[in-house]
Design a protein around this motif. Structure first.
Motif, PDB file in Angstrom:
ATOM      1  N   LEU A 238      -6.777  -9.116   1.289  1.00 17.97           N
ATOM      2  CA  LEU A 238      -5.604  -8.290   0.986  1.00 17.97           C
ATOM      3  C   LEU A 238      -6.021  -6.865   0.617  1.00 17.97           C
ATOM      4  N   PHE A 239      -7.127  -6.728  -0.105  1.00 18.16           N
ATOM      5  CA  PHE A 239      -7.615  -5.414  -0.494  1.00 18.16           C
ATOM      6  C   PHE A 239      -8.024  -4.593   0.730  1.00 18.16           C
ATOM      7  N   VAL A 240      -8.802  -5.194   1.634  1.00 13.30           N
ATOM      8  CA  VAL A 240      -9.222  -4.477   2.849  1.00 13.30           C
ATOM      9  C   VAL A 240      -7.998  -4.141   3.701  1.00 13.30           C
ATOM     10  N   HIS A 241      -7.070  -5.079   3.801  1.00 13.34           N
ATOM     11  CA  HIS A 241      -5.826  -4.848   4.535  1.00 13.34           C
ATOM     12  C   HIS A 241      -5.104  -3.616   3.956  1.00 13.34           C
ATOM     13  N   GLY A 242      -4.982  -3.598   2.640  1.00 12.53           N
ATOM     14  CA  GLY A 242      -4.335  -2.469   1.978  1.00 12.53           C
ATOM     15  C   GLY A 242      -5.080  -1.162   2.200  1.00 12.53           C
ATOM     16  N   PHE A 243      -6.408  -1.203   2.135  1.00  5.83           N
ATOM     17  CA  PHE A 243      -7.206  -0.002   2.367  1.00  5.83           C
ATOM     18  C   PHE A 243      -6.970   0.550   3.769  1.00  5.83           C
ATOM     19  N   LEU A 244      -6.966  -0.329   4.759  1.00  3.90           N
ATOM     20  CA  LEU A 244      -6.734   0.135   6.132  1.00  3.90           C
ATOM     21  C   LEU A 244      -5.360   0.780   6.276  1.00  3.90           C
ATOM     22  N   HIS A 245      -4.364   0.247   5.582  1.00  4.41           N
ATOM     23  CA  HIS A 245      -3.049   0.899   5.579  1.00  4.41           C
ATOM     24  C   HIS A 245      -3.139   2.287   4.951  1.00  4.41           C
ATOM     25  N   LEU A 246      -3.900   2.413   3.860  1.00  5.67           N
ATOM     26  CA  LEU A 246      -4.014   3.710   3.185  1.00  5.67           C
ATOM     27  C   LEU A 246      -4.557   4.790   4.108  1.00  5.67           C
ATOM     28  N   ILE A 247      -5.432   4.396   5.026  1.00  2.00           N
ATOM     29  CA  ILE A 247      -6.047   5.410   5.897  1.00  2.00           C
ATOM     30  C   ILE A 247      -5.371   5.498   7.260  1.00  2.00           C
TER      31      ILE A 247
ATOM     32  N   SER B 245       0.851  -1.186   0.000  1.00  2.00           N
ATOM     33  CA  SER B 245       0.000   0.000   0.000  1.00  2.00           C
ATOM     34  C   SER B 245       0.884   1.232   0.000  1.00  2.00           C
ATOM     35  N   PHE B 246       0.522   2.186  -0.827  1.00  2.00           N
ATOM     36  CA  PHE B 246       1.230   3.461  -0.888  1.00  2.00           C
ATOM     37  C   PHE B 246       0.200   4.564  -0.674  1.00  2.00           C
ATOM     38  N   SER B 247       0.182   5.104   0.524  1.00  2.00           N
ATOM     39  CA  SER B 247      -0.805   6.101   0.897  1.00  2.00           C
ATOM     40  C   SER B 247      -0.419   7.485   0.397  1.00  2.00           C
ATOM     41  N   MET B 248      -1.398   8.204  -0.089  1.00  2.00           N
ATOM     42  CA  MET B 248      -1.195   9.602  -0.465  1.00  2.00           C
ATOM     43  C   MET B 248      -1.462  10.508   0.731  1.00  2.00           C
ATOM     44  N   GLU B 249      -1.864   9.915   1.841  1.00  2.00           N
ATOM     45  CA  GLU B 249      -2.162  10.667   3.056  1.00  2.00           C
ATOM     46  C   GLU B 249      -0.907  10.916   3.889  1.00  2.00           C
ATOM     47  N   GLU B 250       0.144  10.170   3.617  1.00  2.00           N
ATOM     48  CA  GLU B 250       1.372  10.275   4.394  1.00  2.00           C
ATOM     49  C   GLU B 250       2.447  10.952   3.569  1.00  2.00           C
ATOM     50  N   THR B 251       3.325  11.661   4.251  1.00  2.00           N
ATOM     51  CA  THR B 251       4.475  12.234   3.578  1.00  2.00           C
ATOM     52  C   THR B 251       5.721  11.872   4.363  1.00  2.00           C
ATOM     53  N   THR B 252       6.836  11.869   3.672  1.00  2.00           N
ATOM     54  CA  THR B 252       8.112  11.661   4.336  1.00  2.00           C
ATOM     55  C   THR B 252       8.877  12.968   4.301  1.00  2.00           C
ATOM     56  N   ASP B 253       9.994  13.012   4.979  1.00  2.00           N
ATOM     57  CA  ASP B 253      10.793  14.238   5.011  1.00  2.00           C
ATOM     58  C   ASP B 253      11.258  14.633   3.617  1.00  2.00           C
ATOM     59  N   GLU B 254      11.430  13.630   2.727  1.00  2.00           N
ATOM     60  CA  GLU B 254      11.939  13.918   1.392  1.00  2.00           C
ATOM     61  C   GLU B 254      10.862  14.451   0.441  1.00  2.00           C
ATOM     62  N   GLU B 255       9.592  14.294   0.805  1.00  2.14           N
ATOM     63  CA  GLU B 255       8.506  14.698  -0.075  1.00  2.14           C
ATOM     64  C   GLU B 255       8.079  16.129   0.213  1.00  2.14           C
ATOM     65  N   LEU B 256       7.597  16.780  -0.833  1.00  2.00           N
ATOM     66  CA  LEU B 256       7.016  18.098  -0.656  1.00  2.00           C
ATOM     67  C   LEU B 256       5.640  17.943  -0.039  1.00  2.00           C
ATOM     68  N   ASP B 257       5.289  18.780   0.886  1.00  2.00           N
ATOM     69  CA  ASP B 257       3.981  18.729   1.517  1.00  2.00           C
ATOM     70  C   ASP B 257       3.075  19.711   0.784  1.00  2.00           C
ATOM     71  N   ILE B 258       2.307  19.188  -0.165  1.00  3.78           N
ATOM     72  CA  ILE B 258       1.409  20.025  -0.955  1.00  3.78           C
ATOM     73  C   ILE B 258       0.002  19.774  -0.453  1.00  3.78           C
TER      74      ILE B 258
END
Length: 166
Positions: free
Chosen positions: A129-138, A70-83
């Motif tokens: 696996l899909f529900v597992h991934g969704f929970l990670h996304l949020i 899962s790759f969440s768009m809700e999280e940012t890392t120090d290397e990412e721009l916070d837009i």
């Protein structure tokens, strides 16, 4: 707005049926309702072990295939721009703008193997696996025993609502 599922099939090992996609869309709605997530887009990709292995190595430093990433768009890392785009009070969401929750990537080979190991259907395993991934996304994780128990309980409750039991 509503929760939407955009999916792609980047493998040929297992056919992806319209019935399975309808089931995943239903799971997305149930999971969203359970977690009070009313809108957003989830991108789902079905891939081979080889593809998920490469992603697992590149993004997690783990040199083996896994079942789901899962790759969440809700999280940012120090290397990412916070837009951040914030609506003013009373302002409508711009036309064409969709809130993207993130990407879920499922290895169909791992899902098939695990469904056989656990003695349940491939649809149940992919749904899990899909529900597992969704929970990670949020924002859920399973870094410790308490968090893992909470996540498993949420997954099972959602799966049972759509009849995906073991």
């Amino acid at each position: 707005m509503a929760l939407t599922l955009n999916w792609s099939n980047d493998q040929e090992k297992l056919p992806i049926s319209d019935t399975l996609i309808a089931l995943l869309e239903k799971l997305l709605q149930e999971a969203g309702q359970a977690e009070q997530v009313e809108d957003g887009e989830v991108a789902l990709s079905f891939v081979t072990d080889e593809e998920i292995h490469a992603l697992n190595k590149e993004y997690r430093g783990i040199d083996r295939p896994t079942d789901v990433l899962s790759f969440s768009m809700e999280e940012t890392t120090d290397e990412e721009l916070d837009i951040v785009y914030e609506l003013e009070e009373g302002e409508e969401t711009p036309e064409g703008f969709t809130h993207v929750l993130g990407d879920i990537i499922i290895s169909v080979e791992k899902a098939k193997e695990q469904s056989e190991d656990y003695g349940h259907s491939i649809d149940r395993e992919i749904g899990f696996l899909f529900v597992h991934g969704f929970l990670h996304l949020i924002g859920y994780d399973h870094e410790d025993e308490a968090a893992e128990k909470e996540m498993i309980a949420k997954q099972e409750a959602i799966l049972q609502k759509v009849g995906l039991t073991r």
